[in-house]
Design an enzyme around this catalytic site. Structure first.
Site, PDB file in Angstrom:
ATOM      1  N   GLU A  61      33.211  -5.406  32.014  1.00 38.14           N
ATOM      2  CA  GLU A  61      32.051  -6.274  32.209  1.00 38.14           C
ATOM      3  C   GLU A  61      31.022  -6.071  31.097  1.00 38.14           C
ATOM      4  OE1 GLU A  61      33.222  -4.791  36.409  1.00 38.14           O
ATOM      5  OE2 GLU A  61      33.467  -4.171  34.329  1.00 38.14           O
ATOM      6  N   CYS A  76      28.481  -0.956  36.433  1.00 40.66           N
ATOM      7  CA  CYS A  76      28.612  -2.314  35.891  1.00 40.66           C
ATOM      8  C   CYS A  76      27.847  -3.324  36.743  1.00 40.66           C
ATOM      9  CB  CYS A  76      30.084  -2.707  35.814  1.00 40.66           C
ATOM     10  SG  CYS A  76      30.999  -1.790  34.557  1.00 40.66           S
ATOM     11  N   ARG A  98      56.918   6.253  28.883  1.00 44.67           N
ATOM     12  CA  ARG A  98      56.240   7.557  28.916  1.00 44.67           C
ATOM     13  C   ARG A  98      54.794   7.430  28.437  1.00 44.67           C
ATOM     14  NH1 ARG A  98      60.745  11.656  26.212  1.00 44.67           N
ATOM     15  NH2 ARG A  98      62.233  11.658  27.964  1.00 44.67           N
ATOM     16  N   LEU A 155      65.831  13.870  41.727  1.00 39.59           N
ATOM     17  CA  LEU A 155      65.719  12.457  42.090  1.00 39.59           C
ATOM     18  C   LEU A 155      65.980  12.254  43.578  1.00 39.59           C
ATOM     19  CD1 LEU A 155      67.536  10.965  38.989  1.00 39.59           C
ATOM     20  CD2 LEU A 155      65.180  10.420  39.649  1.00 39.59           C
TER      21      LEU A 155
END
Length: 346
Positions: free
Chosen positions: A53, A87, A192, A296
């Site tokens: 802004e 802002c 990354r 994982l």
């Protein structure tokens, strides 16, 4: 698409330019419109620097036009003092009569307070233009503040017959199987640079000695993380080169050094939850899980993931370590110079 949606889309196109540079802040773009013409625009370019802004208002040459303009922004203007002043206050000071906002900022320091400030100042405020798109672009930010953990991206490469590596043993590791092609590896390095942290497990660290840095793409290295319960990773490995910020979760008390920090956790308790809690405390909004099958699956088993990116090559290796399985249909499919890239959302 109406005019308001078009201008909000402009905000989103500006906001995405901050990817990889503004975290842990959200990506924000802003345009200022006078008589259906954009007279100012800006985006949050770097963490700690001016917000969208402020940049948009400062870009307007004739400040008198602000008195009859509409400011569009994809995220609620901040209402608190952080690295920069609020802002919302700057908008009020410049007497902009109309503000259109894409989505509310769920950060507890904002969460409606910016909108309230604007309304109390007599500004006409509209919220919710392209709300879904505005929340999607800041999925990391919203996940962090709503779920109290980083946005988690699983990544692996597998052969077309479903293996991620040969079976290798510590002490006699052999060379890792190169599954994905050079273009896919470059894309990985780009990813990354866009995320705040990356993690591999003990076995991957011991067998592959990974660098986990950005080498094939220009950008900042993520915080690299591994789990090493008994500190078995050799001191000459990349994790200890102090070239970039590194975090090691361990069961042993050990003093930290520059760019090398040890965090003691209780390995009798859920490990992933402790890691995510620690990253939340450190204001880490996004994490790539690039580990082997065990790590994982540890994230998959407890549904601790938001997105998965899976490369599938045309190689067949017939036996090895099986790739993880997701009970999910790919959201997108791409061809990366012969590799298939599947993207899943949980």
């Amino acid at each position: 698409m109406n005019n308001q949606e078009t201008y909000m889309l402009n905000c989103l196109q500006l906001a995405i330019k901050g990817l990889g540079n503004v975290a842990p802040n959200p990506m924000v773009g802003c345009v200022i419109v006078y008589e259906d013409k954009i007279i100012g625009e800006g985006y949050h370019q770097q963490y700690g620097k001016a917000h969208a802004e402020v940049n948009a208002i400062n870009s307007v040459e004739n400040k008198k036009l602000l008195l009859e303009s509409t400011l569009y922004v994809n995220l609620e203007p901040c209402a608190h003092f952080g690295k920069t002043p609020p802002c919302a206050d700057f908008i009020i000071e410049n007497k902009i009569p109309n503000v259109v906002i894409g989505s509310i900022d769920f950060n507890s320091e904002v969460n409606g307070k910016g909108i309230e400030k604007l309304i109390n100042a007599g500004i006409n405020v509209k919220v919710g233009i392209l709300k879904d798109e505005c929340e999607k672009i800041n999925k990391r930010f919203f996940t962090f503040h709503k779920q109290k953990r980083p946005f988690i991206i699983l990544k692996w490469a597998q052969s077309c017959d479903g293996f991620i590596d040969f079976k290798r043993e510590e002490g006699n590791p052999g060379k890792a199987l190169q599954i994905s092609n050079q273009e896919s590896r470059m894309l990985l390095h780009k990813w990354r640079s866009e995320e705040q942290a990356i993690i591999v497990g003990t076995n991957t660290a011991l067998l592959d000695n990974p660098q986990l840095t950005v080498r094939d793409y220009k950008g900042e290295n993520p915080l690299r993380i591994t789990i090493d319960k008994w500190l078995r990773i050799p001191i000459q490995f990349h994790f200890f080169d102090k070239s970039t910020a590194t975090l090691i979760f361990t069961a042993i008390e050990k003093p930290s050094e520059i760019n090398l920090e040890y965090v003691k956790i209780d390995f009798e308790q859920p490990i992933i939850s402790q890691i995510l809690n620690e990253l939340y405390k450190r204001n880490i909004h996004s994490l790539i899980v690039e580990g082997g099958e065990q790590l994982l699956n540890s994230f998959i088993d407890i549904a601790a993931w938001d997105e998965a990116r899976v490369f599938i090559s045309d190689k067949n290796i017939e036996k090895g370590i099986k790739a993880p399985e997701l009970n999910s249909i790919p959201l997108t499919k791409e061809n990366i110079k012969g590799d298939k890239l599947l993207t899943f959302l949980r």
